[in-house]
Write a protein that holds these residues in place. Structure first.
Motif, mmCIF file in Angstrom:
data_model
loop_
_atom_site.group_PDB
_atom_site.id
_atom_site.type_symbol
_atom_site.label_atom_id
_atom_site.label_comp_id
_atom_site.label_asym_id
_atom_site.label_seq_id
_atom_site.Cartn_x
_atom_site.Cartn_y
_atom_site.Cartn_z
ATOM 1 N N LYS A 236 0.815 -1.209 0.000
ATOM 2 C CA LYS A 236 0.000 0.000 0.000
ATOM 3 C C LYS A 236 0.854 1.266 0.000
ATOM 4 O O LYS A 236 0.323 2.370 0.030
ATOM 5 C CB LYS A 236 -0.926 -0.006 1.215
ATOM 6 C CG LYS A 236 -1.959 -1.128 1.178
ATOM 7 C CD LYS A 236 -2.807 -1.102 2.431
ATOM 8 C CE LYS A 236 -3.885 -2.172 2.363
ATOM 9 N NZ LYS A 236 -4.844 -1.932 1.259
ATOM 10 N N GLY A 237 2.167 1.097 0.038
ATOM 11 C CA GLY A 237 3.043 2.259 0.012
ATOM 12 C C GLY A 237 3.405 2.800 1.383
ATOM 13 O O GLY A 237 3.927 3.910 1.496
ATOM 14 N N ILE A 238 3.148 2.037 2.427
ATOM 15 C CA ILE A 238 3.495 2.446 3.790
ATOM 16 C C ILE A 238 4.691 1.608 4.226
ATOM 17 O O ILE A 238 4.580 0.382 4.370
ATOM 18 C CB ILE A 238 2.321 2.243 4.760
ATOM 19 C CG1 ILE A 238 1.072 2.948 4.237
ATOM 20 C CG2 ILE A 238 2.674 2.752 6.153
ATOM 21 C CD1 ILE A 238 -0.175 2.696 5.070
ATOM 22 N N GLN A 239 5.821 2.250 4.454
ATOM 23 C CA GLN A 239 7.040 1.503 4.734
ATOM 24 C C GLN A 239 7.819 2.156 5.868
ATOM 25 O O GLN A 239 7.479 3.235 6.359
ATOM 26 C CB GLN A 239 7.909 1.426 3.464
ATOM 27 C CG GLN A 239 7.234 0.721 2.301
ATOM 28 C CD GLN A 239 8.078 0.749 1.031
ATOM 29 O OE1 GLN A 239 8.936 1.617 0.854
ATOM 30 N NE2 GLN A 239 7.831 -0.199 0.139
ATOM 31 N N GLY A 240 8.876 1.478 6.284
ATOM 32 C CA GLY A 240 9.784 2.020 7.283
ATOM 33 C C GLY A 240 9.124 2.289 8.614
ATOM 34 O O GLY A 240 8.306 1.506 9.107
#
Length: 306
Positions: A137-141
Motif C-alpha cells: 500500500k506504500g506504507i514503509q519504514g
C-alpha cells in the motif's frame, strides 16, 4: 419445484460440509474420517430442525456455517485438552512457524489486562504479514512500524458497543491471522486519511468500530488477505438483499453448479415461478433469466463492498 432433486441437494450439502469440516479456516486441517463424522452430525442435526427443507441457498449457507463453527470448537477443545496448539494445524501452512496458545492470549488479568507472556511472541508472527501488506500500500519504514503497533493495540481495545476486545473473537489461533489482516487494512486507511487530510477519500471515512460493530451494514474490507468469501459468508451479508428466487438462481448456477441457464430455460415449472408466461420462446426465457441473474449479482456486488 426446485431445479434439483432434494436427495441430490443433500448430497451436495454433505460434500460442502465435509470440505468445510476438513478446513474450517485457513491453516486448520482435520483428518478425513473425523471431517466425515462432523459433517454427518451437523447435517443430521440441522435436518431435524425442519419439517420441510428451506430453499437450497438458505439451507446450504446454514450447514456450512455451522459445520465450520462445530469444527473450530472441536479443534479448540482437542488442543486445550492435550495442551498442544499445533494439533490439526495444516503442515503445508508456511505463513508462520507455529501456533501460539490462544487461551493464554485471550486470558485477561483483572488489573493488568492482556499481559500473558505469550503476547511477547505474537508480534514476531504478525509483523512480517502486516509489513508486507502495508508495503504493497506504500506504507514503509517507521510509518509501517507505527501502523503495526497500532494494530496490536487494536486487538485488545474493547469495541464501544459490545465492550469486547477483538482478540476474544477467534476460536482457534489461525483465525487471528485474517482478523489482524482486517485491522491492518483499516489502520492503513486511517494512516492515509491522516496524511492527506482529505475528508472524502474513498474507503477512508469509517473507523474500525464503525466497520465491524454496526449490524445494519456490511463489513468493508480492502483487498484483505482473506478475501476469498465462502458462500455462507456471502449469504449472511446479502441475505435480505435478494429474494428467495434470486438466491435459487445464484445458488444453482454458481454455487452448486447443478444447473446451467439452458437447463433453466427448458424447466417449465421453474420458468413459471420466475413469472415467465407459458409458451414463451427459448430466447425470451433466456433473456429474462439472464436479466434476473445479472440483477441478483449486482445486488450482491452492492452489498459486498471491498
Amino acid at each position: 419445484m426446485s431445479p434439483v432433486h432434494p436427495q441430490r441437494h443433500l448430497e451436495k450439502c454433505w460434500e460442502a460440509c465435509w470440505h468445510r469440516a476438513r478446513r474450517p479456516v485457513e491453516g486448520v486441517l482435520v483428518p478425513e474420517d473425523q471431517a466425515s463424522k462432523i459433517a454427518e452430525q451437523v447435517l443430521r442435526n440441522i435436518c431435524l430442525d425442519y419439517e420441510e427443507l428451506p430453499p437450497e441457498a438458505e439451507f446450504t449457507a446454514r450447514v456450512i456455517q455451522e459445520t465450520a463453527e462445530a469444527t473450530r470448537d472441536i479443534v479448540a477443545g482437542i488442543r486445550r485438552k492435550q495442551a498442544d496448539p499445533q494439533l490439526h494445524h495444516d503442515p503445508e501452512d508456511r505463513r508462520y512457524t507455529q501456533n501460539l496458545d490462544l487461551d493464554r492470549l485471550q486470558r485477561a488479568h483483572p488489573d493488568r489486562g492482556f499481559s500473558d507472556p505469550e503476547w511477547n511472541r505474537l508480534p514476531e508472527i504478525l509483523r512480517p504479514l502486516a509489513l508486507a501488506t502495508l508495503s504493497r500500500k506504500g506504507i514503509q519504514g517507521a510509518d509501517a512500524e507505527d501502523v503495526f503497533s497500532d494494530t496490536l493495540v487494536e486487538l485488545i481495545r474493547e469495541r464501544e458497543e459490545s465492550r469486547r476486545a477483538p482478540i476474544l473473537d477467534p476460536t482457534v489461533f489461525e483465525e487471528i491471522i485474517p482478523l489482524h489482516s482486517r485491522i491492518v487494512q483499516y489502520r492503513a486507511i486511517d494512516w492515509f486519511r491522516r496524511k492527506s487530510a482529505l475528508k472524502n477519500q474513498p474507503n477512508a471515512g469509517e473507523s474500525f468500530d464503525a466497520l465491524t460493530g454496526d449490524t445494519d451494514r456490511p463489513m468493508q474490507f480492502e483487498d484483505a488477505s482473506d478475501s476469498t468469501l465462502s458462500f455462507d459468508k456471502i449469504y449472511a451479508e446479502c441475505r435480505e438483499a435478494l429474494s428467495s428466487l434470486e438466491w435459487q438462481l445464484v445458488y444453482h448456477l454458481y454455487v452448486a453448479q447443478t444447473s446451467t441457464v439452458q437447463d433453466l430455460v427448458t424447466n417449465d415449472a421453474f420458468c413459471a415461478k420466475l413469472g415467465i408466461k407459458a409458451g414463451a420462446s427459448a430466447s425470451t426465457r433466456r433473456r429474462v433469466i439472464g436479466e434476473l441473474v445479472e440483477e441478483a449479482l449486482e445486488k450482491i456486488r452492492e452489498n459486498l463492498i471491498f
